[in-house]
Design an enzyme around this catalytic site. Structure first.
Site, short mmCIF file in Angstrom:
data_model
loop_
_atom_site.label_atom_id
_atom_site.label_comp_id
_atom_site.label_asym_id
_atom_site.label_seq_id
_atom_site.Cartn_x
_atom_site.Cartn_y
_atom_site.Cartn_z
CG ASP A 37 -2.35 0.67 1.02
OD1 ASP A 37 -3.30 0.20 1.03
OD2 ASP A 37 -2.11 2.32 0.82
CB THR A 95 -13.38 1.90 -7.50
OG1 THR A 95 -14.15 1.04 -6.47
CG2 THR A 95 -12.15 1.07 -7.94
CG PHE A 173 -19.71 -11.35 -4.01
CD1 PHE A 173 -20.71 -10.49 -4.70
CD2 PHE A 173 -18.84 -12.20 -4.91
CE1 PHE A 173 -21.05 -10.56 -6.05
CE2 PHE A 173 -19.07 -12.16 -6.27
CZ PHE A 173 -20.05 -11.10 -6.84
CG LEU A 174 -15.49 -8.72 2.01
CD1 LEU A 174 -15.58 -7.63 2.97
CD2 LEU A 174 -13.87 -9.18 2.00
CG LEU A 228 -21.23 -2.26 -11.03
CD1 LEU A 228 -21.52 -1.62 -11.79
CD2 LEU A 228 -20.84 -1.50 -9.64
CB CYS A 283 -20.10 -1.44 -1.38
SG CYS A 283 -18.43 -1.76 -1.02
#
Ligand code: NAD
Ligand code: UDX
Length: 481
Positions: A37, A95, A173-174, A228, A283
């Site tokens: 990172d 994002t 998908f967590l 999405l 999200c």
């Protein structure tokens, strides 16, 4: 070609990169994993001796880190070095929604993805599988591939090495708060790609702990889009039940009873039917906004408007709750002490991104309320950053302010109202006999998650407003003709 994966690099040590790589390391001891990172503080926190100082809180994450860190799991800022040694690279960077320029407020800002792809393009060696882990607009793999290919052209000129890239989509998908459990026992793993050997290499990693039947392989665009759409469908259920919570209040029905009744139908299912102050988290909002943008881009304006409504209802729900609170407190919260219980966007996480609490608290401060905020995991510094107001400072030129509270009792002393915004277990068993005595009368409980022991609160003389719970008196009203 057979690609053997011995060394993985994950770009982005956030809520997804950290836990996902920790679980892969835990299940694949012969693969070395380096999570890199640009944020030095974050990497330092991942490396901290004291496991309670990890940068994110997730149940059981500390145990997984304890088992694998320093063995086959490493956190580092040496990005170039670890890219150049990797057989497989996960891009797991943020994002967020663009804040400026074309598509501002809707489109995803892909600058961090582009920067990652450029670094991979430059420093990777030999055959490398590049995996999209971030949630991305459909067709982003095309952009990544184009960036990667620029270095192939240059490499061919200088003949320095034999680079080859394969791009896969493997969305995550967590859910926060259950991340480790979700990663260890996923409902499905989705892998999209074109090169079958590259797909096989990633499938083989998951086969170490995931049943074959749960690993779905598909093309790149279906994989990117499915992520999405999964988030949009989940958020749609919440906006649906939240819209019904208002109708329940107006008619005397109880949204919990309605959820149970409709959820018993297998075709509907009983998950994600809890009415709330609105979905938060990093999200849902950003991914639906992105969906709205993509639909408009392809000229599908009706589809775009349909999904926009999910966000509109979410915003309306927060505003509606705010109005209820102010109205019940005699039309004004000015100079009144209000206990806020919960600031995280959901229980079992310290994440506050897009938390409904941020909007509701800011608006209550504008109304002049003095908030005492208690959350078991969210720090004072985080609240300050989110509210953009210093602690104990009067803001908006009025009487409103906020103060950090160390406990439920601390927050409630002298308060006119307790407002429950996050569904932490600790709030389910509050001793109302103790809390009600330290509050000012009339003392109110506003439960926006319907999780408290409401009959006990009532028994202790408190006034109660519970989201989606119609007053029994109202229930005798007939339908307006
Ligand atoms: P995050 O902000 O917690 O972490 C992203 C990290 O990437 C940051 O630490 C940032 O410093 C780092 N980074 C950015 N650019 C970099 C670069 N060029 N080189 C090295 N590091 C860089 O984000 P997150 O919550 O982990 O989400 C990551 C992605 O996963 C997003 O696309 C998100 O939509 C998706 N996702 C998130 C969740 C979730 O629950 N948070 C779940 C599923 C998918
Ligand atoms: C979500 C998706 O669930 C996950 O699959 C994806 O990978 C990332 O986004 P997350 O945002 O971490 O996960 O949490 P989630 O459990 O989905 O909750 C999101 C928000 O919806 C929270 O604010 C939560 O309180 C709210 N919610 C959830 C409700 O209001 N009612 C519900 O019934 C469920």
């Amino acid at each position: 070609m057979k690609i053997e994966i011995k060394n993985i690099c994950c770009i982005g040590a956030g809520y997804v990169g950290g836990p996902t790589m920790a679980v892969i390391a835990d299940r694949c001891h012969d693969i070395q994993i380096n999570v890199v990172d640009v944020n030095e503080n974050r990497i330092q926190a991942w490396n901290s001796e004291n496991l309670s100082h990890l940068p994110i809180y997730e149940p059981n994450l500390d145990q997984v880190i304890k088992r694998r860190r320093g063995r086959n799991l490493h956190f580092s800022t040496e990005i170039k070095y670890h890219i150049s040694n990797a057989d497989m690279i996960f891009i797991s960077v943020n994002t967020p929604t663009k804040t400026k320029g074309i598509g501002a407020g809707k489109a995803s800002d892909l600058k961090w993805v582009e920067a990652s792809a450029r670094q991979v393009s430059k420093y990777a060696k030999g055959e490398t599988i590049v995996v999209e882990k971030s949630t991305l607009p459909v067709k982003t793999a095309l952009m990544i591939r184009q960036i990667l290919e620029t270095s192939l052209e240059k490499t061919n000129d200088s003949q320095t090495d034999n680079k080859q890239f394969y791009v896969l989509s493997n969305p995550e998908f967590l859910s926060e708060g259950t991340a480790i459990q979700d990663l260890e026992c996923p409902d499905r793993v989705l892998i999209g790609g074109e090169n079958q050997e590259a797909i096989k290499a990633l499938v083989n990693i998951y086969l170490n702990w995931v049943d074959k039947e749960k690993i779905l392989t598909t093309d790149l665009w279906s994989s990117e889009l499915s992520k999405l759409i999964a988030n949009a469908f989940l958020a749609q259920r919440i906006s649906s039940i939240n819209s019904i919570s208002a109708l329940c209040e107006a008619t005397g029905a109880d949204v919990k009873e309605v959820s149970t009744a409709i959820g018993a139908d297998k075709r509907i299912g009983n998950y994600f039917l809890n009415a709330s102050p609105g979905f938060g988290g990093s999200c849902f909002k950003k991914d639906i906004l992105n969906l709205v943008y993509i639909c408009n881009y392809y000229g599908l304006h009706e589809v775009s408007e349909y999904w926009q409504k999910i966000i509109d209802i979410n915003n309306w729900q927060k505003q509606r709750i705010l109005r209820v609170i102010v109205e019940k407190l005699f039309g004004s919260v000015s100079g009144k002490k209000l206990a806020i219980l919960g600031f995280a966007f959901k229980a079992n996480t310290n994440d506050t991104r897009e938390s409904a609490a941020i909007h509701i608290c800011n608006e209550l401060i504008i109304e002049g309320g003095n908030l005492y905020i208690y959350d078991p995991r969210v720090t004072r510094k985080q609240i300050e950053e989110d509210l953009e107001i210093s602690e104990n400072e009067y803001s908006y030129g009025g009487e409103g302010s906020w103060t950090f509270a160390d406990s439920i009792l601390d927050a409630s002393r002298g308060a006119d109202a307790v407002i429950v915004l996050t569904e932490w277990d600790e709030f389910k068993n509050i001793e109302w006999s103790e809390i009600s005595t330290v509050m000012r009368s009339p003392s109110w409980l506003f439960d926006t998650r319907s999780i408290t022991d409401q009959s006990e609160a009532k028994r202790c003389g408190m006034k109660l407003w519970s989201l989606g719970c119609g007053s029994k008196l109202q229930s005798i009203n007939l339908m307006p003709s």
